[in-house]
Design a protein around this motif. Structure first.
Motif, PDB file in Angstrom:
ATOM      1  N   ILE A   1      57.012  -1.687 -59.858  1.00  0.00           N
ATOM      2  CA  ILE A   1      55.652  -2.209 -59.668  1.00  0.00           C
ATOM      3  C   ILE A   1      54.634  -1.084 -59.847  1.00  0.00           C
ATOM      4  CG2 ILE A   1      54.043  -3.195 -57.972  1.00  0.00           C
ATOM      5  CD1 ILE A   1      55.941  -5.308 -58.861  1.00  0.00           C
ATOM      6  N   GLY A   2      54.929   0.083 -59.285  1.00  0.00           N
ATOM      7  CA  GLY A   2      54.031   1.228 -59.432  1.00  0.00           C
ATOM      8  C   GLY A   2      53.833   1.619 -60.882  1.00  0.00           C
ATOM      9  N   LYS A   3      54.925   1.682 -61.638  1.00  0.00           N
ATOM     10  CA  LYS A   3      54.844   2.032 -63.051  1.00  0.00           C
ATOM     11  C   LYS A   3      54.097   0.964 -63.848  1.00  0.00           C
ATOM     12  CE  LYS A   3      59.019   4.850 -63.226  1.00  0.00           C
ATOM     13  NZ  LYS A   3      60.387   4.940 -63.765  1.00  0.00           N
ATOM     14  N   PHE A   4      54.324  -0.297 -63.508  1.00  0.00           N
ATOM     15  CA  PHE A   4      53.661  -1.397 -64.204  1.00  0.00           C
ATOM     16  C   PHE A   4      52.146  -1.269 -64.068  1.00  0.00           C
ATOM     17  CE2 PHE A   4      51.888  -5.655 -64.502  1.00  0.00           C
ATOM     18  CZ  PHE A   4      52.525  -6.180 -65.611  1.00  0.00           C
ATOM     19  N   PHE A   5      51.667  -1.108 -62.840  1.00  0.00           N
ATOM     20  CA  PHE A   5      50.224  -1.047 -62.636  1.00  0.00           C
ATOM     21  C   PHE A   5      49.632   0.280 -63.119  1.00  0.00           C
ATOM     22  CE2 PHE A   5      51.050  -4.714 -59.933  1.00  0.00           C
ATOM     23  CZ  PHE A   5      50.066  -5.561 -60.411  1.00  0.00           C
ATOM     24  N   HIS A   6      50.406   1.357 -63.073  1.00  0.00           N
ATOM     25  CA  HIS A   6      49.938   2.624 -63.625  1.00  0.00           C
ATOM     26  C   HIS A   6      49.738   2.494 -65.136  1.00  0.00           C
ATOM     27  CE1 HIS A   6      49.307   6.898 -64.016  1.00  0.00           C
ATOM     28  NE2 HIS A   6      50.247   6.944 -64.947  1.00  0.00           N
ATOM     29  N   SER A   7      50.672   1.835 -65.796  1.00  0.00           N
ATOM     30  CA  SER A   7      50.538   1.661 -67.241  1.00  0.00           C
ATOM     31  C   SER A   7      49.364   0.743 -67.576  1.00  0.00           C
ATOM     32  CB  SER A   7      51.842   1.135 -67.858  1.00  0.00           C
ATOM     33  OG  SER A   7      52.155  -0.133 -67.354  1.00  0.00           O
ATOM     34  N   ILE A   8      49.127  -0.289 -66.773  1.00  0.00           N
ATOM     35  CA  ILE A   8      47.976  -1.167 -66.986  1.00  0.00           C
ATOM     36  C   ILE A   8      46.683  -0.357 -66.849  1.00  0.00           C
ATOM     37  CG2 ILE A   8      46.669  -3.117 -66.025  1.00  0.00           C
ATOM     38  CD1 ILE A   8      49.153  -3.997 -67.543  1.00  0.00           C
ATOM     39  N   LYS A   9      46.639   0.527 -65.856  1.00  0.00           N
ATOM     40  CA  LYS A   9      45.463   1.377 -65.657  1.00  0.00           C
ATOM     41  C   LYS A   9      45.234   2.281 -66.864  1.00  0.00           C
ATOM     42  CE  LYS A   9      43.691   4.971 -62.599  1.00  0.00           C
ATOM     43  NZ  LYS A   9      43.993   5.815 -61.440  1.00  0.00           N
ATOM     44  N   LEU A  10      46.305   2.914 -67.371  1.00  0.00           N
ATOM     45  CA  LEU A  10      46.175   3.793 -68.531  1.00  0.00           C
ATOM     46  C   LEU A  10      45.712   3.029 -69.766  1.00  0.00           C
ATOM     47  CD1 LEU A  10      49.341   6.054 -68.156  1.00  0.00           C
ATOM     48  CD2 LEU A  10      46.952   6.648 -67.671  1.00  0.00           C
ATOM     49  N   ILE A  11      46.250   1.845 -69.958  1.00  0.00           N
ATOM     50  CA  ILE A  11      45.848   1.024 -71.110  1.00  0.00           C
ATOM     51  C   ILE A  11      44.372   0.660 -70.996  1.00  0.00           C
ATOM     52  CG2 ILE A  11      46.137  -1.239 -72.190  1.00  0.00           C
ATOM     53  CD1 ILE A  11      49.164  -0.961 -71.464  1.00  0.00           C
ATOM     54  N   GLY A  12      43.936   0.285 -69.805  1.00  0.00           N
ATOM     55  CA  GLY A  12      42.529  -0.047 -69.591  1.00  0.00           C
ATOM     56  C   GLY A  12      41.610   1.126 -69.872  1.00  0.00           C
ATOM     57  N   MET A  13      42.016   2.320 -69.448  1.00  0.00           N
ATOM     58  CA  MET A  13      41.198   3.511 -69.691  1.00  0.00           C
ATOM     59  C   MET A  13      41.111   3.797 -71.192  1.00  0.00           C
ATOM     60  SD  MET A  13      42.330   5.838 -66.361  1.00  0.00           S
ATOM     61  CE  MET A  13      42.685   7.225 -67.353  1.00  0.00           C
ATOM     62  N   GLU A  14      42.212   3.644 -71.911  1.00  0.00           N
ATOM     63  CA  GLU A  14      42.201   3.870 -73.357  1.00  0.00           C
ATOM     64  C   GLU A  14      41.349   2.838 -74.068  1.00  0.00           C
ATOM     65  OE1 GLU A  14      43.417   6.389 -75.287  1.00  0.00           O
ATOM     66  OE2 GLU A  14      43.793   7.356 -73.349  1.00  0.00           O
ATOM     67  N   MET A  15      41.400   1.604 -73.609  1.00  0.00           N
ATOM     68  CA  MET A  15      40.605   0.551 -74.236  1.00  0.00           C
ATOM     69  C   MET A  15      39.108   0.774 -74.011  1.00  0.00           C
ATOM     70  SD  MET A  15      42.941  -2.820 -73.588  1.00  0.00           S
ATOM     71  CE  MET A  15      41.803  -3.920 -74.390  1.00  0.00           C
ATOM     72  N   GLN A  16      38.747   1.338 -72.852  1.00  0.00           N
ATOM     73  CA  GLN A  16      37.336   1.606 -72.572  1.00  0.00           C
ATOM     74  C   GLN A  16      36.781   2.705 -73.472  1.00  0.00           C
ATOM     75  OE1 GLN A  16      36.961   2.406 -68.393  1.00  0.00           O
ATOM     76  NE2 GLN A  16      36.834   0.242 -67.875  1.00  0.00           N
ATOM     77  N   LYS A  17      37.650   3.630 -73.899  1.00  0.00           N
ATOM     78  CA  LYS A  17      37.213   4.703 -74.784  1.00  0.00           C
ATOM     79  C   LYS A  17      36.767   4.155 -76.139  1.00  0.00           C
ATOM     80  CE  LYS A  17      40.165   8.347 -72.922  1.00  0.00           C
ATOM     81  NZ  LYS A  17      41.295   9.231 -73.234  1.00  0.00           N
ATOM     82  N   GLY A  18      37.401   3.083 -76.567  1.00  0.00           N
ATOM     83  CA  GLY A  18      37.074   2.494 -77.849  1.00  0.00           C
ATOM     84  C   GLY A  18      37.814   3.163 -78.986  1.00  0.00           C
ATOM     85  N   PRO A  19      37.563   2.710 -80.210  1.00  0.00           N
ATOM     86  CA  PRO A  19      38.268   3.299 -81.357  1.00  0.00           C
ATOM     87  C   PRO A  19      37.811   4.735 -81.598  1.00  0.00           C
ATOM     88  CG  PRO A  19      36.639   1.693 -82.078  1.00  0.00           C
ATOM     89  CD  PRO A  19      36.683   1.638 -80.576  1.00  0.00           C
TER      90      PRO A  19
END
Length: 87
Positions: free
Chosen positions: A65-83
């Motif tokens: 569960i910890g890894k799942f939500f950590h990865s979701i957080k990382l994906i969200g941060m990368e998506m906020q950066k944009g292309p």
């Protein structure tokens, strides 16, 4: 307004904000269910005799569960950066 200004206050709200919040709540609920399903399938055998998780299963679910939500957080941060590719 009632006598002496006592009564129900008028609530001003933006229907778009309310709908957006409902959508976010639904998305969070779905993520939680998805994480629970994935980690339970990964960590708990289909044949079990105890009503409770043993220590190894419990630790596995916790890490998963910890890894799942950590990865979701990382994906969200990368998506906020944009292309950020070559222009």
């Amino acid at each position: 307004m009632s006598f002496l200004g006592i009564g129900r206050p008028q609530l001003d709200y933006d229907e778009n904000k309310v709908n957006s919040m409902k959508g976010e709540m639904l998305m969070i609920q779905q993520m939680k269910e998805r994480a629970s399903d994935l980690c339970f399938d990964k960590c708990v055998p289909t044949h079990y005799s105890d009503a409770d998780l043993n220590k190894g299963e419990s630790n596995c679910v916790d890490r998963c569960i910890g890894k799942f939500f950590h990865s979701i957080k990382l994906i969200g941060m990368e998506m906020q950066k944009g292309p950020q590719g070559p222009a």
